[in-house]
Design a protein around this motif. Sequence first.
Motif, PDB file in Angstrom:
ATOM      1  N   TYR A 185      -8.125   6.310   1.157  1.00  0.00           N
ATOM      2  CA  TYR A 185      -7.742   6.320   2.573  1.00  0.00           C
ATOM      3  C   TYR A 185      -8.814   6.973   3.448  1.00  0.00           C
ATOM      4  CZ  TYR A 185      -4.942   7.013   6.777  1.00  0.00           C
ATOM      5  OH  TYR A 185      -4.486   6.989   8.071  1.00  0.00           O
TER       6      TYR A 185
ATOM      7  N   ILE B 178      -6.302  -0.704   3.563  1.00  0.00           N
ATOM      8  CA  ILE B 178      -5.486   0.511   3.438  1.00  0.00           C
ATOM      9  C   ILE B 178      -5.214   1.065   4.827  1.00  0.00           C
ATOM     10  CG2 ILE B 178      -5.403   2.863   2.530  1.00  0.00           C
ATOM     11  CD1 ILE B 178      -5.281   0.833   0.332  1.00  0.00           C
TER      12      ILE B 178
ATOM     13  N   ARG C  69      -4.396   7.157  -9.215  1.00  0.00           N
ATOM     14  CA  ARG C  69      -5.580   6.482  -8.688  1.00  0.00           C
ATOM     15  C   ARG C  69      -5.209   5.061  -8.295  1.00  0.00           C
ATOM     16  NH1 ARG C  69     -10.569   6.057 -12.183  1.00  0.00           N
ATOM     17  NH2 ARG C  69      -9.060   5.517 -13.811  1.00  0.00           N
ATOM     18  N   ILE C  70      -6.000   4.499  -7.405  1.00  0.00           N
ATOM     19  CA  ILE C  70      -5.811   3.119  -6.950  1.00  0.00           C
ATOM     20  C   ILE C  70      -7.070   2.334  -7.290  1.00  0.00           C
ATOM     21  CG2 ILE C  70      -5.556   1.629  -4.927  1.00  0.00           C
ATOM     22  CD1 ILE C  70      -4.030   3.933  -3.585  1.00  0.00           C
TER      23      ILE C  70
ATOM     24  N   THR D 220      -8.762   8.212  -5.978  1.00  0.00           N
ATOM     25  CA  THR D 220      -7.463   8.769  -5.640  1.00  0.00           C
ATOM     26  C   THR D 220      -6.958   8.151  -4.331  1.00  0.00           C
ATOM     27  OG1 THR D 220      -8.436  10.555  -4.335  1.00  0.00           O
ATOM     28  CG2 THR D 220      -8.096  10.963  -6.704  1.00  0.00           C
ATOM     29  N   PRO D 221      -5.643   8.165  -4.103  1.00  0.00           N
ATOM     30  CA  PRO D 221      -5.140   7.670  -2.827  1.00  0.00           C
ATOM     31  C   PRO D 221      -5.792   8.350  -1.627  1.00  0.00           C
ATOM     32  CG  PRO D 221      -3.330   7.911  -4.366  1.00  0.00           C
ATOM     33  CD  PRO D 221      -4.538   8.493  -5.034  1.00  0.00           C
ATOM     34  N   ASP D 222      -6.011   9.651  -1.706  1.00  0.00           N
ATOM     35  CA  ASP D 222      -6.647  10.367  -0.594  1.00  0.00           C
ATOM     36  C   ASP D 222      -8.044   9.825  -0.301  1.00  0.00           C
ATOM     37  OD1 ASP D 222      -4.622  12.035   0.159  1.00  0.00           O
ATOM     38  OD2 ASP D 222      -5.342  13.777  -0.954  1.00  0.00           O
TER      39      ASP D 222
ATOM     40  N   GLN E  46       0.812  -1.219   0.000  1.00  0.00           N
ATOM     41  CA  GLN E  46       0.000   0.000   0.000  1.00  0.00           C
ATOM     42  C   GLN E  46       0.845   1.268   0.000  1.00  0.00           C
ATOM     43  OE1 GLN E  46      -1.757   1.033   3.998  1.00  0.00           O
ATOM     44  NE2 GLN E  46      -1.663  -1.185   4.194  1.00  0.00           N
TER      45      GLN E  46
ATOM     46  N   ALA F 247       1.472   1.961  -3.510  1.00  0.00           N
ATOM     47  CA  ALA F 247       0.227   2.417  -4.126  1.00  0.00           C
ATOM     48  C   ALA F 247      -0.051   3.881  -3.805  1.00  0.00           C
ATOM     49  CB  ALA F 247      -0.935   1.544  -3.648  1.00  0.00           C
ATOM     50  N   MET F 248       0.116   4.259  -2.546  1.00  0.00           N
ATOM     51  CA  MET F 248      -0.198   5.621  -2.125  1.00  0.00           C
ATOM     52  C   MET F 248       0.795   6.637  -2.688  1.00  0.00           C
ATOM     53  SD  MET F 248      -2.970   5.375  -0.209  1.00  0.00           S
ATOM     54  CE  MET F 248      -3.069   6.800   0.874  1.00  0.00           C
TER      55      MET F 248
END
Length: 365
Positions: A222, A234, A203-204, A217-219, A194, A197-198
């Motif tokens: 999460y 995550i 994008r994930i 998006t990572p944000d 992760q 990934a972040m």
Amino acid sequence: MKEIRFEHVSKSYGKTEVVKDLNLTIKEGERLILLGPSGCGKSTTLRMIAGLEDVTSGSIYMDKQKVNDVPSGKRNVAMVFQNYALYPHMKVIDNITYGLKVKKMSADEIKHRTDAALEMLQLKQYKDRLPKDLSGGQRQRVALARAVVKQGDCFLLDEPLSNLDAQLRVSARKELVKIHETFKQTLVYVTHDQTEAMTVGDRIALMYQGKLQMVDTPDNVYHRPANIFTAKFIGSPPMNVVDADFQQDKLLFNKQALQLSPEWSRFIQETGATELAFGTRPEHIHLSKIPLDNSITGQVKQVENHGSSYGVYLDVEGQEWIAMSETKNWLPNETVHIEIRMDKIHLFDKETTNSIGYPKNFYGE
């Protein structure tokens, strides 16, 4: 650069379906991370993009062209495999340049691309060695360099940094992002890590048991997880997700209660949700030895050293929680008071496991 689109794509091996009804658009020029635990179907998805695996049902498009039957060599993709796939009889320099020579590229262009890749991946001193004379991490860097010099429309990476040491992984991640920002290929990156990934992804796309769980998006992955699996996968340590009942503007954990804000109370009532799972991240919990406003109590089970902080495992009404603390002065069986950031809570429908959503203006909306 190409947009890649999956429409109802499934992949089976015999009776075993490893990718299930996948609908996903990978935007032109973006860095999309295929993330998930081992066996979730992420590498199979990548190999279908490359043309190395046939599609059982559904369609894959590249720039609006259906490519189900287009051979791998005609898709203009560069791929890095987890197992290197180097030519054992060729020196490093020849492994890197072979594909360019086959395409009859000019000697000057080959040298320009190769020198840049050797420098970026710290391979100059190894260019005349055979793969058998390299460590696993060095071989992986050669495989990365070979893909980098191709500069295809799509850059496909299958756990590319898995054999690098921790320090080199950080360096290689940064360099991969620099490469992408230079050439803007459509980059699809498979990992179970992760942190990668972040830090790498625009994008994930999170997968589990062959199904897409969330794409964002990572944000947002999460801070606004779509379901319990996303919430717990995550984050390290993972999010606390425990059973809770909603009654009279409060969340009940057996005999203990947390007072909700009016916004959350109204929102839950509007959704009609009854049986809930409550989520909060360990870093959004504050522990105290004295009672606090709107706190609940728990008993310390174990304290774990994380270096810059400590993970404190707690028993709260028979359910395990973990909180992150800057201090380690918590003793086993000690009663502690737990204060939760109410602007950082998450609620899930216990039956579907999906998030019930968030009140308006929550998390900066």
